[in-house]
Design a protein around this motif. Structure first.
Motif, PDB file in Angstrom:
ATOM      1  N   ASN A 192      68.965 -16.191 -15.467  1.00  0.00           N
ATOM      2  CA  ASN A 192      68.118 -17.100 -14.686  1.00  0.00           C
ATOM      3  C   ASN A 192      67.601 -18.299 -15.478  1.00  0.00           C
ATOM      4  OD1 ASN A 192      68.381 -15.594 -12.290  1.00  0.00           O
ATOM      5  ND2 ASN A 192      66.700 -14.236 -12.898  1.00  0.00           N
ATOM      6  N   HIS A 193      68.075 -18.511 -16.683  1.00  0.00           N
ATOM      7  CA  HIS A 193      67.727 -19.722 -17.440  1.00  0.00           C
ATOM      8  C   HIS A 193      68.689 -19.826 -18.625  1.00  0.00           C
ATOM      9  CE1 HIS A 193      65.154 -18.410 -21.101  1.00  0.00           C
ATOM     10  NE2 HIS A 193      65.921 -17.409 -20.752  1.00  0.00           N
ATOM     11  N   PHE A 194      68.474 -20.874 -19.451  1.00  0.00           N
ATOM     12  CA  PHE A 194      69.290 -21.080 -20.645  1.00  0.00           C
ATOM     13  C   PHE A 194      68.354 -21.008 -21.843  1.00  0.00           C
ATOM     14  CE2 PHE A 194      70.958 -23.972 -17.250  1.00  0.00           C
ATOM     15  CZ  PHE A 194      71.966 -23.112 -16.827  1.00  0.00           C
ATOM     16  N   GLY A 195      68.431 -19.940 -22.612  1.00  0.00           N
ATOM     17  CA  GLY A 195      67.406 -19.701 -23.620  1.00  0.00           C
ATOM     18  C   GLY A 195      67.908 -19.423 -25.009  1.00  0.00           C
ATOM     19  N   MET A 196      68.998 -20.081 -25.441  1.00  0.00           N
ATOM     20  CA  MET A 196      69.593 -19.745 -26.733  1.00  0.00           C
ATOM     21  C   MET A 196      69.229 -20.704 -27.860  1.00  0.00           C
ATOM     22  SD  MET A 196      73.426 -18.851 -25.374  1.00  0.00           S
ATOM     23  CE  MET A 196      73.498 -20.427 -24.514  1.00  0.00           C
ATOM     24  N   ALA A 197      68.444 -21.732 -27.587  1.00  0.00           N
ATOM     25  CA  ALA A 197      68.236 -22.785 -28.568  1.00  0.00           C
ATOM     26  C   ALA A 197      67.176 -22.518 -29.635  1.00  0.00           C
ATOM     27  CB  ALA A 197      67.905 -24.091 -27.841  1.00  0.00           C
ATOM     28  N   PRO A 198      66.097 -21.786 -29.364  1.00  0.00           N
ATOM     29  CA  PRO A 198      65.010 -21.690 -30.348  1.00  0.00           C
ATOM     30  C   PRO A 198      65.454 -21.137 -31.700  1.00  0.00           C
ATOM     31  CG  PRO A 198      64.269 -20.895 -28.209  1.00  0.00           C
ATOM     32  CD  PRO A 198      65.748 -21.102 -28.105  1.00  0.00           C
ATOM     33  N   ALA A 199      64.816 -21.624 -32.750  1.00  0.00           N
ATOM     34  CA  ALA A 199      65.169 -21.220 -34.111  1.00  0.00           C
ATOM     35  C   ALA A 199      64.861 -19.763 -34.386  1.00  0.00           C
ATOM     36  CB  ALA A 199      64.417 -22.098 -35.113  1.00  0.00           C
ATOM     37  N   GLU A 200      63.919 -19.204 -33.667  1.00  0.00           N
ATOM     38  CA  GLU A 200      63.457 -17.850 -33.976  1.00  0.00           C
ATOM     39  C   GLU A 200      64.326 -16.748 -33.389  1.00  0.00           C
ATOM     40  OE1 GLU A 200      61.038 -19.296 -30.372  1.00  0.00           O
ATOM     41  OE2 GLU A 200      61.776 -20.114 -32.264  1.00  0.00           O
ATOM     42  N   ILE A 201      65.385 -17.093 -32.666  1.00  0.00           N
ATOM     43  CA  ILE A 201      66.260 -16.073 -32.097  1.00  0.00           C
ATOM     44  C   ILE A 201      67.675 -16.238 -32.640  1.00  0.00           C
ATOM     45  CG2 ILE A 201      64.912 -15.719 -29.994  1.00  0.00           C
ATOM     46  CD1 ILE A 201      66.758 -17.566 -28.538  1.00  0.00           C
ATOM     47  N   PRO A 202      68.436 -15.127 -32.756  1.00  0.00           N
ATOM     48  CA  PRO A 202      69.783 -15.208 -33.340  1.00  0.00           C
ATOM     49  C   PRO A 202      70.782 -15.851 -32.398  1.00  0.00           C
ATOM     50  CG  PRO A 202      69.334 -12.969 -32.606  1.00  0.00           C
ATOM     51  CD  PRO A 202      68.051 -13.734 -32.439  1.00  0.00           C
ATOM     52  N   PHE A 203      71.713 -16.589 -32.977  1.00  0.00           N
ATOM     53  CA  PHE A 203      72.776 -17.259 -32.231  1.00  0.00           C
ATOM     54  C   PHE A 203      74.097 -16.818 -32.839  1.00  0.00           C
ATOM     55  CE2 PHE A 203      75.765 -20.504 -31.120  1.00  0.00           C
ATOM     56  CZ  PHE A 203      75.328 -21.089 -29.951  1.00  0.00           C
ATOM     57  N   GLY A 204      74.937 -16.146 -32.045  1.00  0.00           N
ATOM     58  CA  GLY A 204      76.217 -15.698 -32.558  1.00  0.00           C
ATOM     59  C   GLY A 204      76.980 -14.909 -31.519  1.00  0.00           C
ATOM     60  N   GLY A 205      78.239 -14.610 -31.806  1.00  0.00           N
ATOM     61  CA  GLY A 205      79.093 -13.950 -30.835  1.00  0.00           C
ATOM     62  C   GLY A 205      79.695 -12.666 -31.341  1.00  0.00           C
ATOM     63  N   ILE A 206      80.523 -12.061 -30.475  1.00  0.00           N
ATOM     64  CA  ILE A 206      81.262 -10.843 -30.789  1.00  0.00           C
ATOM     65  C   ILE A 206      82.723 -11.068 -30.410  1.00  0.00           C
ATOM     66  CG2 ILE A 206      79.247  -9.361 -30.443  1.00  0.00           C
ATOM     67  CD1 ILE A 206      80.402  -8.601 -27.693  1.00  0.00           C
ATOM     68  N   LYS A 207      83.557 -10.065 -30.644  1.00  0.00           N
ATOM     69  CA  LYS A 207      84.987 -10.142 -30.360  1.00  0.00           C
ATOM     70  C   LYS A 207      85.578 -11.378 -31.049  1.00  0.00           C
ATOM     71  CE  LYS A 207      84.992  -9.631 -25.755  1.00  0.00           C
ATOM     72  NZ  LYS A 207      85.415  -9.235 -24.393  1.00  0.00           N
ATOM     73  N   ASP A 208      86.455 -12.105 -30.382  1.00  0.00           N
ATOM     74  CA  ASP A 208      87.085 -13.260 -31.008  1.00  0.00           C
ATOM     75  C   ASP A 208      86.130 -14.428 -31.239  1.00  0.00           C
ATOM     76  OD1 ASP A 208      89.511 -12.049 -31.253  1.00  0.00           O
ATOM     77  OD2 ASP A 208      90.614 -13.457 -29.982  1.00  0.00           O
ATOM     78  N   SER A 209      84.929 -14.340 -30.715  1.00  0.00           N
ATOM     79  CA  SER A 209      83.954 -15.411 -30.900  1.00  0.00           C
ATOM     80  C   SER A 209      83.208 -15.313 -32.220  1.00  0.00           C
ATOM     81  CB  SER A 209      82.960 -15.434 -29.729  1.00  0.00           C
ATOM     82  OG  SER A 209      83.605 -15.821 -28.534  1.00  0.00           O
ATOM     83  N   GLY A 210      83.587 -14.343 -33.063  1.00  0.00           N
ATOM     84  CA  GLY A 210      83.068 -14.343 -34.415  1.00  0.00           C
ATOM     85  C   GLY A 210      82.085 -13.241 -34.720  1.00  0.00           C
ATOM     86  N   PHE A 211      81.376 -13.399 -35.838  1.00  0.00           N
ATOM     87  CA  PHE A 211      80.399 -12.408 -36.276  1.00  0.00           C
ATOM     88  C   PHE A 211      79.376 -13.095 -37.174  1.00  0.00           C
ATOM     89  CE2 PHE A 211      84.377 -12.112 -38.702  1.00  0.00           C
ATOM     90  CZ  PHE A 211      83.956 -12.518 -39.962  1.00  0.00           C
ATOM     91  N   GLY A 212      78.214 -12.471 -37.251  1.00  0.00           N
ATOM     92  CA  GLY A 212      77.105 -13.062 -37.981  1.00  0.00           C
ATOM     93  C   GLY A 212      76.276 -13.932 -37.053  1.00  0.00           C
ATOM     94  N   SER A 213      75.059 -14.230 -37.480  1.00  0.00           N
ATOM     95  CA  SER A 213      74.133 -14.998 -36.640  1.00  0.00           C
ATOM     96  C   SER A 213      73.530 -16.149 -37.421  1.00  0.00           C
ATOM     97  CB  SER A 213      72.999 -14.100 -36.126  1.00  0.00           C
ATOM     98  OG  SER A 213      73.484 -13.095 -35.269  1.00  0.00           O
ATOM     99  N   GLU A 214      73.257 -17.226 -36.700  1.00  0.00           N
ATOM    100  CA  GLU A 214      72.444 -18.315 -37.219  1.00  0.00           C
ATOM    101  C   GLU A 214      71.182 -18.366 -36.372  1.00  0.00           C
ATOM    102  OE1 GLU A 214      75.099 -21.696 -37.046  1.00  0.00           O
ATOM    103  OE2 GLU A 214      75.770 -21.343 -39.094  1.00  0.00           O
ATOM    104  N   GLY A 215      70.022 -18.482 -37.025  1.00  0.00           N
ATOM    105  CA  GLY A 215      68.760 -18.413 -36.313  1.00  0.00           C
ATOM    106  C   GLY A 215      68.201 -17.002 -36.325  1.00  0.00           C
TER     107      GLY A 215
END
Length: 470
Positions: free
Chosen positions: A429-452
């Motif tokens: 119900n919204h787009f909430g991936m930008a803040p620095a305090e939350i992890p940003f990263g993927g799984i499967k072919d989209s990679g591993f590890g997080s930034e943020g």
């Protein structure tokens, strides 16, 4: 380039032209590093690491904060140059820079909170301590679509954790990287802690990753390139953070606020001309809401004004280059050849620059390239679904797993979707991936590890156990 605290222009070095994708004109020349310059950058980073790793976290924090302040003060100028060499509308470019300053400030604070721990021993004569120490020199590779923020994410995490780095930014949109280096230089970052090189991507990456002085690799970019770099790094047993491409699904249930969902998705989908790794691309709309959603979404997309990024009122700028235009056109033609309806757009715009219309494809088949390959452009496919099981199965069918989205007012649907979508990030119900305090990263072919988030330091720190008999 920026090596060991000094800026290096083209001089006697080879160079390449930098183009404005909105006009096609040449706006600058970029110096290209040879093996000698790359070795100088690695050596400088290594010398600096031996000192920077022992620097007080308070001192490191102060330098990051000063750099953030300079970035805020220079945001308008940096953003304008991003628009010129990358293409996105000016308000998006300036917003990218301002949000990056906040991201840097957060890392400045969290870098002061990298703690170890004491583990009670089984013998009173033994002391057990666990330390988290910086891993060493990092090689970082950042993309052209968000040239300032994506580079800064890597720089902030490395420097705040006590590492140094050599960064190869995007040759297509380099102005942001030069501005980033200038901000840290003016903030008093010691020479060698941050080094910037450009060159032939495959040659630069191979030399950086092969160096025994480089202990960490961070890459943001496409899946094929990421897999290649990961294989090079794995052969050297090097730590990696890989943030790769996506093909983000959207599930819109018939109990959602349809008008709100359509308006939000139209604005979010076409920011940066859809050249965003988390851009929603595959829309699955429950049949009871399908007609209403398509009507509202089409109307909103028709209102998007395409134009040069510095022009007032521009809502979507050009694609990065002519190759992107050809790719989007091929995906549209393939979908149409397989029976899909082109509801809006579908054509490259004539004249100077790399422009393509915001495009909506209705009912593409599962065999269409659009539904299998990340478009990375202003193109979306919309399909109806009857059963949530089928929507989830289709959403999870591809090997990508970066971002995903859902719209529903049902708590039961929201809980199920959040649990069953195979993605590193689920937005409901919204787009909430930008803040620095939350992890940003993927799984499967989209990679591993997080930034943020606190996870941002995991790839830059090693764990050391010290057990001592007194």
């Amino acid at each position: 380039m920026y090596i060991d605290g000094e800026f290096l222009g083209t001089g006697t070095l080879a160079s390449r032209e930098v183009h404005d994708p909105g006009t096609g004109r040449v706006v600058g020349a970029l110096p290209l590093a040879g093996p000698g310059e790359i070795d100088q950058a690695i050596a400088a980073a290594h010398r600096a690491f031996l000192v920077w790793r022992r620097e007080s976290p308070l001192v490191r924090s102060d330098i990051l904060r000063r750099a953030a302040g300079l970035i805020r003060a220079r945001a308008s100028e940096i953003g304008r140059n991003i628009t010129i060499d990358q293409g996105k509308p000016l308000h998006e470019a300036v917003g990218e820079v301002v949000s990056s300053a906040e991201y840097l400030e957060w890392h400045a604070e969290e870098g002061r909170r990298i703690y170890g721990r004491v583990v009670p021993a089984r013998s009173p004569d033994v002391q057990q301590t666990v330390l988290r120490e910086p891993i060493g020199v990092c090689a970082a590779f950042s993309p052209w679509n968000f040239p300032f923020s994506q580079a800064l994410h890597k720089v902030a995490a490395a420097l705040a954790s006590g590492c140094t780095l050599v960064l190869k930014g995007p040759e297509e949109s380099p102005s942001a990287i030069v501005a980033l280096a200038q901000a840290f230089h003016d903030a008093g970052l010691p020479p060698g802690c941050l080094n910037i090189v450009w060159g032939v991507p495959s040659e630069v990456s191979a030399q950086l990753i092969a160096s025994p002085l480089v202990r960490k690799v961070s890459f943001t970019g496409s899946v094929p390139v990421g897999k290649h770099l990961a294989s090079l790094a794995a052969a050297q047993m090097k730590r990696m953070t890989m943030e790769l491409g996506g093909h983000a699904p959207v599930i819109v249930c018939d109990d959602a606020d349809i008008d709100r969902a359509a308006a939000m998705l139209a604005a979010y989908k076409f920011r940066n001309a859809g050249q965003v790794c988390v851009s929603p691309t595959r829309f699955f709309v429950q049949r009871g809401a399908y007609v209403q959603f398509v009507d509202r979404f089409v109307a909103a997309v028709k209102g998007i004004r395409v134009g040069y990024g510095l022009d007032a009122g521009t809502m979507m700028g050009p694609l990065a280059n002519e190759r992107r235009v050809a790719t989007i056109d091929a995906l549209v033609q393939d979908a149409a050849a397989n029976g899909a309806e082109i509801a809006v757009g579908g054509r490259a715009l004539s004249g100077d620059g790399c422009y393509f219309e915001p495009t909506i494809v209705l009912a593409p088949t599962s065999e269409a390239r659009l539904m299998n390959e990340e478009p990375f452009g202003p193109l979306v496919g919309i399909l109806p679904f009857d059963d949530l099981d089928a929507a989830l199965a289709e959403a999870n069918r591809l090997p990508f797993g970066l971002a995903s989205y859902a719209f529903t007012t049902s708590t039961r649907n929201a809980h199920r979707i959040s649990r069953e979508l195979e993605a590193g990030m689920v937005n409901i119900n919204h787009f909430g991936m930008a803040p620095a305090e939350i992890p940003f990263g993927g799984i499967k072919d989209s990679g591993f590890g997080s930034e943020g988030g606190t996870e941002t330091f995991d790839g830059y720190l090693v764990t050391k156990l010290i057990t001592q008999l007194n």
